[in-house]
Write a protein that holds these residues in place. Structure first.
Motif, PDB file in Angstrom:
ATOM      1  N   LYS A  24       1.538   6.800  10.088  1.00  0.00           N
ATOM      2  CA  LYS A  24       1.191   6.795   8.662  1.00  0.00           C
ATOM      3  C   LYS A  24       1.529   5.416   8.086  1.00  0.00           C
ATOM      4  O   LYS A  24       2.627   5.172   7.582  1.00  0.00           O
ATOM      5  N   LEU A  25       0.553   4.527   8.150  1.00  0.00           N
ATOM      6  CA  LEU A  25       0.801   3.136   7.765  1.00  0.00           C
ATOM      7  C   LEU A  25       0.184   2.754   6.425  1.00  0.00           C
ATOM      8  O   LEU A  25       0.481   1.680   5.895  1.00  0.00           O
ATOM      9  N   GLY A  26      -0.672   3.608   5.868  1.00  0.00           N
ATOM     10  CA  GLY A  26      -1.348   3.248   4.626  1.00  0.00           C
ATOM     11  C   GLY A  26      -0.406   2.925   3.474  1.00  0.00           C
ATOM     12  O   GLY A  26      -0.507   1.846   2.863  1.00  0.00           O
ATOM     13  N   PRO A  27       0.515   3.832   3.105  1.00  0.00           N
ATOM     14  CA  PRO A  27       1.428   3.527   1.999  1.00  0.00           C
ATOM     15  C   PRO A  27       2.276   2.285   2.250  1.00  0.00           C
ATOM     16  O   PRO A  27       2.495   1.484   1.335  1.00  0.00           O
ATOM     17  N   LEU A  28       2.732   2.109   3.481  1.00  0.00           N
ATOM     18  CA  LEU A  28       3.526   0.924   3.808  1.00  0.00           C
ATOM     19  C   LEU A  28       2.686  -0.339   3.662  1.00  0.00           C
ATOM     20  O   LEU A  28       3.151  -1.348   3.105  1.00  0.00           O
ATOM     21  N   ALA A  29       1.436  -0.296   4.145  1.00  0.00           N
ATOM     22  CA  ALA A  29       0.563  -1.470   4.055  1.00  0.00           C
ATOM     23  C   ALA A  29       0.299  -1.851   2.608  1.00  0.00           C
ATOM     24  O   ALA A  29       0.313  -3.040   2.247  1.00  0.00           O
ATOM     25  N   ARG A  30       0.055  -0.854   1.758  1.00  0.00           N
ATOM     26  CA  ARG A  30      -0.219  -1.162   0.338  1.00  0.00           C
ATOM     27  C   ARG A  30       1.012  -1.756  -0.334  1.00  0.00           C
ATOM     28  O   ARG A  30       0.898  -2.685  -1.156  1.00  0.00           O
ATOM     29  N   HIS A  31       2.182  -1.249  -0.014  1.00  0.00           N
ATOM     30  CA  HIS A  31       3.415  -1.817  -0.590  1.00  0.00           C
ATOM     31  C   HIS A  31       3.609  -3.252  -0.113  1.00  0.00           C
ATOM     32  O   HIS A  31       3.928  -4.145  -0.917  1.00  0.00           O
ATOM     33  N   MET A  32       3.414  -3.478   1.169  1.00  0.00           N
ATOM     34  CA  MET A  32       3.595  -4.830   1.708  1.00  0.00           C
ATOM     35  C   MET A  32       2.557  -5.787   1.136  1.00  0.00           C
ATOM     36  O   MET A  32       2.863  -6.959   0.861  1.00  0.00           O
ATOM     37  N   ARG A  33       1.348  -5.294   0.947  1.00  0.00           N
ATOM     38  CA  ARG A  33       0.289  -6.138   0.379  1.00  0.00           C
ATOM     39  C   ARG A  33       0.679  -6.597  -1.022  1.00  0.00           C
ATOM     40  O   ARG A  33       0.435  -7.747  -1.412  1.00  0.00           O
ATOM     41  N   SER A  34       1.291  -5.709  -1.778  1.00  0.00           N
ATOM     42  CA  SER A  34       1.666  -6.063  -3.155  1.00  0.00           C
ATOM     43  C   SER A  34       2.825  -7.057  -3.197  1.00  0.00           C
ATOM     44  O   SER A  34       2.941  -7.838  -4.139  1.00  0.00           O
ATOM     45  N   SER A  35       3.669  -7.024  -2.167  1.00  0.00           N
ATOM     46  CA  SER A  35       4.834  -7.911  -2.149  1.00  0.00           C
ATOM     47  C   SER A  35       4.580  -9.193  -1.363  1.00  0.00           C
ATOM     48  O   SER A  35       5.307 -10.177  -1.528  1.00  0.00           O
ATOM     49  N   GLY A  36       3.574  -9.180  -0.476  1.00  0.00           N
ATOM     50  CA  GLY A  36       3.308 -10.329   0.371  1.00  0.00           C
ATOM     51  C   GLY A  36       4.312 -10.507   1.496  1.00  0.00           C
ATOM     52  O   GLY A  36       4.360 -11.552   2.140  1.00  0.00           O
ATOM     53  N   ILE A  37       5.108  -9.476   1.755  1.00  0.00           N
ATOM     54  CA  ILE A  37       6.101  -9.507   2.835  1.00  0.00           C
ATOM     55  C   ILE A  37       5.699  -8.468   3.869  1.00  0.00           C
ATOM     56  O   ILE A  37       5.516  -7.293   3.538  1.00  0.00           O
TER      57      ILE A  37
END
Length: 329
Positions: A290-303
């Protein structure tokens, strides 16, 4: 490019291919713990360095519910049946029937695949791969969990950004060149012992389908995933990844490419890379994460890195297990 500044020296993939006899293309005998495989790339100092990936204390679970894929892509694995019972009014207990350990978010153990040409990892004899025996079982990673830095490569986000969304309906093969382009766009440099996570968006796409469409996709035997190639194996090994994982059905694309270089060596798997990754390199595969929520959070932070822990069920001789994977940012 990989930062190789930590850890002992290991042969390159090209050098592995030059090993004699059945050892060609394998990591057999290279690790001090023979049943652990490439998680051996994670050393105590690797774990300590991974603490730097914890910046905010935000935590993500990376497993879907056990019954999420019902129906799923597997032709045999069904969803478990959950029963709650009570012995008296103040008591509740429960159990599962028909629980396929690789039916949802999972990690493939080293006995999940036997190489058609050379056998199980480290030359483990066929007759010991049975219920209750410990050789190559997932209990190794349960008793000594896999923990370290994870990096997420946002393939879905990258393809969206260039106006070419991934074609899940056709089961698009995703080549190494795409993975490396996305990593460059994210300024990601892998380190030895990293846990690689590829965000394709396939799980969320599939779970959004109506039941009839899920059945149609299952019957088509097409699923987005990594394209089979020697180049991918070389890159994964030379990068010293401890685990490679993705949010799709089989990590690799289905069906295997018509020109897959593994058509002759892995006929029972129709040219898939599973045998080379698991039985030859000893590299665990994560699937349906389940990587979708993690990817969206990382995308918003750039980390794009996090501290990752993977703790399979402690089942002696298990061929795979729910990943029980957690990301701490």
């Amino acid at each position: 490019m990989t930062d190789m500044s930590e850890g002992p020296a290991y042969p390159s993939y090209a050098e592995l291919l030059e090993r004699a006899g059945d050892l060609a293309g394998t990591s057999w005998g290279l690790f001090p713990e023979p049943g652990r495989g490439t998680p051996s790339f994670i050393r105590p100092d690797t774990v300590l360095r991974a603490r730097d990936s914890i910046r905010t204390g935000t935590v993500f679970g990376l497993d879907y519910p056990a019954d999420a894929f019902d129906p799923g892509m597997s032709l045999k694995r069904g969803a478990p049946r959950h029963t709650i019972y009570s012995s008296h009014p103040a008591h509740r207990d429960d159990y599962l029937d028909g629980y396929y350990l690789q039916g949802s978010s999972q990690i493939d153990g080293l006995r999940h695949r036997r190489a058609d040409d050379v056998g199980f990892y480290n030359g483990t004899p066929d007759h010991v791969i049975t219920e209750g025996t410990p050789e190559l079982g997932v209990q190794e990673w349960a008793e000594h969990p896999i923990a370290g830095r994870g990096i997420l490569v946002d393939l879905a986000g990258y393809r969206e950004s260039v106006g070419e969304p991934i074609n899940h309906a056709d089961g698009e093969p995703l080549g190494l060149e795409l993975i490396q382009e996305a990593m460059a766009a994210q300024s990601l440099t892998p380190r030895p012992g990293d846990i690689l996570m590829l965000h394709t968006g396939w799980c969320e796409w599939f779970l959004d389908l109506a039941p009839g469409e899920k059945q149609r996709i299952r019957d088509s035997r097409k699923a987005t995933g990594v394209a089979q190639s020697r180049e991918f194996l070389a890159w994964a090994w030379n990068s010293r990844f401890a685990v490679v994982a993705a949010d799709n059905f089989a990590f690799e694309c289905l069906p295997a490419l018509a020109h897959s270089p593994f058509r002759n060596s892995a006929p029972n798997d129709h040219g898939m890379m599973h045998q080379d990754l698991l039985a030859k390199l000893g590299m665990p595969l994560g699937e349906l994460w389940k990587l979708g929520p993690l990817a969206r959070h990382m995308r918003s932070s750039g980390i794009w890195d996090a501290f990752i822990s993977i703790k399979p069920l402690n089942i002696t001789g298990g061929t795979g297990s729910p990943a029980n994977a957690t990301a701490v940012l």
